[in-house]
Design a protein around this motif. Sequence first.
Motif, PDB file in Angstrom:
ATOM      1  N   ASP A   1       0.878  -1.168   0.000  1.00  9.45           N
ATOM      2  CA  ASP A   1       0.000   0.000   0.000  1.00  9.45           C
ATOM      3  C   ASP A   1       0.915   1.218   0.000  1.00  9.45           C
ATOM      4  O   ASP A   1       1.292   1.737   1.049  1.00  9.45           O
ATOM      5  CB  ASP A   1      -0.919  -0.005   1.215  1.00  9.45           C
ATOM      6  CG  ASP A   1      -1.823   1.223   1.266  1.00  9.45           C
ATOM      7  OD1 ASP A   1      -1.925   1.925   0.231  1.00  9.45           O
ATOM      8  OD2 ASP A   1      -2.400   1.499   2.335  1.00  9.45           O
ATOM      9  N   ILE A   2       1.326   1.645  -1.192  1.00  6.61           N
ATOM     10  CA  ILE A   2       2.286   2.741  -1.332  1.00  6.61           C
ATOM     11  C   ILE A   2       1.703   3.795  -2.261  1.00  6.61           C
ATOM     12  O   ILE A   2       1.303   3.494  -3.383  1.00  6.61           O
ATOM     13  CB  ILE A   2       3.631   2.247  -1.895  1.00  6.61           C
ATOM     14  CG1 ILE A   2       4.224   1.163  -0.985  1.00  6.61           C
ATOM     15  CG2 ILE A   2       4.620   3.407  -2.035  1.00  6.61           C
ATOM     16  CD1 ILE A   2       5.468   0.507  -1.551  1.00  6.61           C
ATOM     17  N   GLN A   3       1.650   5.015  -1.785  1.00  9.66           N
ATOM     18  CA  GLN A   3       1.134   6.131  -2.567  1.00  9.66           C
ATOM     19  C   GLN A   3       2.262   7.133  -2.839  1.00  9.66           C
ATOM     20  O   GLN A   3       3.207   7.241  -2.052  1.00  9.66           O
ATOM     21  CB  GLN A   3      -0.015   6.814  -1.835  1.00  9.66           C
ATOM     22  CG  GLN A   3      -1.178   5.866  -1.543  1.00  9.66           C
ATOM     23  CD  GLN A   3      -2.300   6.550  -0.798  1.00  9.66           C
ATOM     24  OE1 GLN A   3      -2.922   7.484  -1.312  1.00  9.66           O
ATOM     25  NE2 GLN A   3      -2.583   6.095   0.401  1.00  9.66           N
TER      26      GLN A   3
ATOM     27  N   ASP B   1      -0.348   5.495  -7.341  1.00  8.50           N
ATOM     28  CA  ASP B   1      -0.020   4.395  -6.431  1.00  8.50           C
ATOM     29  C   ASP B   1       1.058   3.522  -7.069  1.00  8.50           C
ATOM     30  O   ASP B   1       1.123   3.364  -8.288  1.00  8.50           O
ATOM     31  CB  ASP B   1      -1.254   3.531  -6.162  1.00  8.50           C
ATOM     32  CG  ASP B   1      -2.374   4.315  -5.503  1.00  8.50           C
ATOM     33  OD1 ASP B   1      -2.281   4.545  -4.294  1.00  8.50           O
ATOM     34  OD2 ASP B   1      -3.330   4.699  -6.210  1.00  8.50           O
ATOM     35  N   VAL B   2       1.881   2.930  -6.213  1.00  9.89           N
ATOM     36  CA  VAL B   2       2.879   1.983  -6.692  1.00  9.89           C
ATOM     37  C   VAL B   2       2.221   0.624  -6.873  1.00  9.89           C
ATOM     38  O   VAL B   2       1.523   0.132  -5.977  1.00  9.89           O
ATOM     39  CB  VAL B   2       4.059   1.869  -5.712  1.00  9.89           C
ATOM     40  CG1 VAL B   2       5.013   0.744  -6.139  1.00  9.89           C
ATOM     41  CG2 VAL B   2       4.815   3.194  -5.641  1.00  9.89           C
ATOM     42  N   VAL B   3       2.410   0.040  -8.051  1.00 12.14           N
ATOM     43  CA  VAL B   3       1.885  -1.297  -8.336  1.00 12.14           C
ATOM     44  C   VAL B   3       3.003  -2.140  -8.917  1.00 12.14           C
ATOM     45  O   VAL B   3       3.979  -1.628  -9.485  1.00 12.14           O
ATOM     46  CB  VAL B   3       0.695  -1.255  -9.328  1.00 12.14           C
ATOM     47  CG1 VAL B   3      -0.478  -0.508  -8.721  1.00 12.14           C
ATOM     48  CG2 VAL B   3       1.117  -0.632 -10.648  1.00 12.14           C
ATOM     49  N   LEU B   4       2.870  -3.452  -8.754  1.00  9.81           N
ATOM     50  CA  LEU B   4       3.821  -4.397  -9.324  1.00  9.81           C
ATOM     51  C   LEU B   4       3.188  -5.049 -10.541  1.00  9.81           C
ATOM     52  O   LEU B   4       2.057  -5.544 -10.479  1.00  9.81           O
ATOM     53  CB  LEU B   4       4.204  -5.456  -8.289  1.00  9.81           C
ATOM     54  CG  LEU B   4       4.853  -4.934  -6.997  1.00  9.81           C
ATOM     55  CD1 LEU B   4       5.094  -6.083  -6.024  1.00  9.81           C
ATOM     56  CD2 LEU B   4       6.145  -4.197  -7.305  1.00  9.81           C
TER      57      LEU B   4
ATOM     58  N   ILE C   1       4.422   3.331 -11.232  1.00 11.24           N
ATOM     59  CA  ILE C   1       3.478   4.276 -10.625  1.00 11.24           C
ATOM     60  C   ILE C   1       2.240   4.294 -11.508  1.00 11.24           C
ATOM     61  O   ILE C   1       2.315   4.593 -12.703  1.00 11.24           O
ATOM     62  CB  ILE C   1       4.071   5.691 -10.534  1.00 11.24           C
ATOM     63  CG1 ILE C   1       5.332   5.684  -9.675  1.00 11.24           C
ATOM     64  CG2 ILE C   1       3.042   6.652  -9.935  1.00 11.24           C
ATOM     65  CD1 ILE C   1       6.056   7.028  -9.642  1.00 11.24           C
ATOM     66  N   GLN C   2       1.110   3.927 -10.917  1.00  8.13           N
ATOM     67  CA  GLN C   2      -0.159   3.934 -11.654  1.00  8.13           C
ATOM     68  C   GLN C   2      -0.847   5.271 -11.447  1.00  8.13           C
ATOM     69  O   GLN C   2      -1.188   5.653 -10.321  1.00  8.13           O
ATOM     70  CB  GLN C   2      -1.063   2.795 -11.189  1.00  8.13           C
ATOM     71  CG  GLN C   2      -2.313   2.634 -12.030  1.00  8.13           C
ATOM     72  CD  GLN C   2      -3.119   1.416 -11.612  1.00  8.13           C
ATOM     73  OE1 GLN C   2      -3.479   1.255 -10.452  1.00  8.13           O
ATOM     74  NE2 GLN C   2      -3.390   0.538 -12.579  1.00  8.13           N
TER      75      GLN C   2
ATOM     76  N   ILE D   1       9.091   2.872 -12.642  1.00  6.57           N
ATOM     77  CA  ILE D   1      10.007   3.449 -11.654  1.00  6.57           C
ATOM     78  C   ILE D   1      11.451   3.182 -12.063  1.00  6.57           C
ATOM     79  O   ILE D   1      12.324   4.041 -11.915  1.00  6.57           O
ATOM     80  CB  ILE D   1       9.710   2.878 -10.255  1.00  6.57           C
ATOM     81  CG1 ILE D   1       8.338   3.366  -9.773  1.00  6.57           C
ATOM     82  CG2 ILE D   1      10.791   3.281  -9.260  1.00  6.57           C
ATOM     83  CD1 ILE D   1       7.927   2.830  -8.421  1.00  6.57           C
ATOM     84  N   GLU D   2      11.696   2.009 -12.613  1.00  3.29           N
ATOM     85  CA  GLU D   2      13.046   1.676 -13.048  1.00  3.29           C
ATOM     86  C   GLU D   2      13.521   2.627 -14.150  1.00  3.29           C
ATOM     87  O   GLU D   2      14.652   3.122 -14.116  1.00  3.29           O
ATOM     88  CB  GLU D   2      13.100   0.229 -13.539  1.00  3.29           C
ATOM     89  CG  GLU D   2      14.494  -0.250 -13.900  1.00  3.29           C
ATOM     90  CD  GLU D   2      14.516  -1.719 -14.250  1.00  3.29           C
ATOM     91  OE1 GLU D   2      15.566  -2.201 -14.707  1.00  3.29           O
ATOM     92  OE2 GLU D   2      13.484  -2.403 -14.058  1.00  3.29           O
TER      93      GLU D   2
END
Length: 363
Positions: free
Chosen positions: A309-311, A321-324, A338-339, A348-349
Amino acid sequence: MQIVLSLIQDRAIAMKKTLSSLLITLALLSTSCGNDEEITILSPEEARASLERMESDLASDFSSISTSPGLIAISQILNFDIEGLLNQRSGSQGTSLKSHMEQLRNALSDRLANGRISEESCFGFEERVGIYEYELENDEFIRVSDSDFIILNFPTTDSSGNNASLSILRFNETSFQIFGDDEICLPSEIEIDLSIDGTTQLELDIRVSYNSQFFLNTFDMDLFLNPYSFQLSINNSSSQSVRLASSLSTENESILSTEITTNFTDHSKVEAASIDGFFQYRNIRFLGNLSGFSEFEENPNLDPNSLIDIQVFDGNLKMGDVVLVAEEDEDDEYYPFIQLSDGSLVSIEALFEMLLEGSEFFG
């Protein structure tokens, strides 16, 4: 001497790598943000503009750090033939630095880095204090006078006179009795500074405490590398958590800060229960937590996004939000994105690609 300079070099390079490695790794280990109803969400266009500004700032900061006076000073000294000097014969007063610096090498590299017990466990700072001058004619250091510190005066690569001074101002140790009468000494306080042509280019202050089992209890480091200040703190004193905090700044502005707390399932601190904290680069903040590791181990098919849960914010404005996301044709390989508010993704990379390439160059 060589290990002191190696330690300084490591810290200098670490400052270069901070803006890359921390941004990548800590972004995924980054305090919950509060009520979503109170958050203003940026449009995809606004969010992308913020990320573009961040990329520009990163490039500028990376260039400034790489060419800072402190790093230039370190590079000059590291180009100096320190290793050759340590292998020269004793000076005119019969005092060679070689044996002293071998002791320092053991103290810093073996015990601080690896905790290895050597035959000569204690460094004995008081026995090695003095002022040492480099003599160009004989290409050697000699001890010229007494001092309360270890002071090494020598030339940088572009000077024929001793215009640089590396001072080991403090080297305290904590001793432990082991295996009967055997003793181990671990560094507890180290203070070093470096000046060139009368200007302070580096100040390093390390403070360490240990528990009864010789494990790290607390670690605090303050590094000034002209004109940047870097702080690192690790607190392992809590029974079921470890806290890490770091920051990078100049006299006038904060560049980077982070605080990460890892909570464990029990006192052994082997299995993590959750990780929470924040990471901030200038105005961009990653806030969030990771949890549910045991559930994921029990069910490998669980979506890893359920663990995070990263914003991401620009000031108080939410960017996304950060998603994988799993790469096609790659089993079990997920990459962070980042969505944005419209569902589009920013890698992000890729965002930090320039800094990753820079880290490889300096690493």
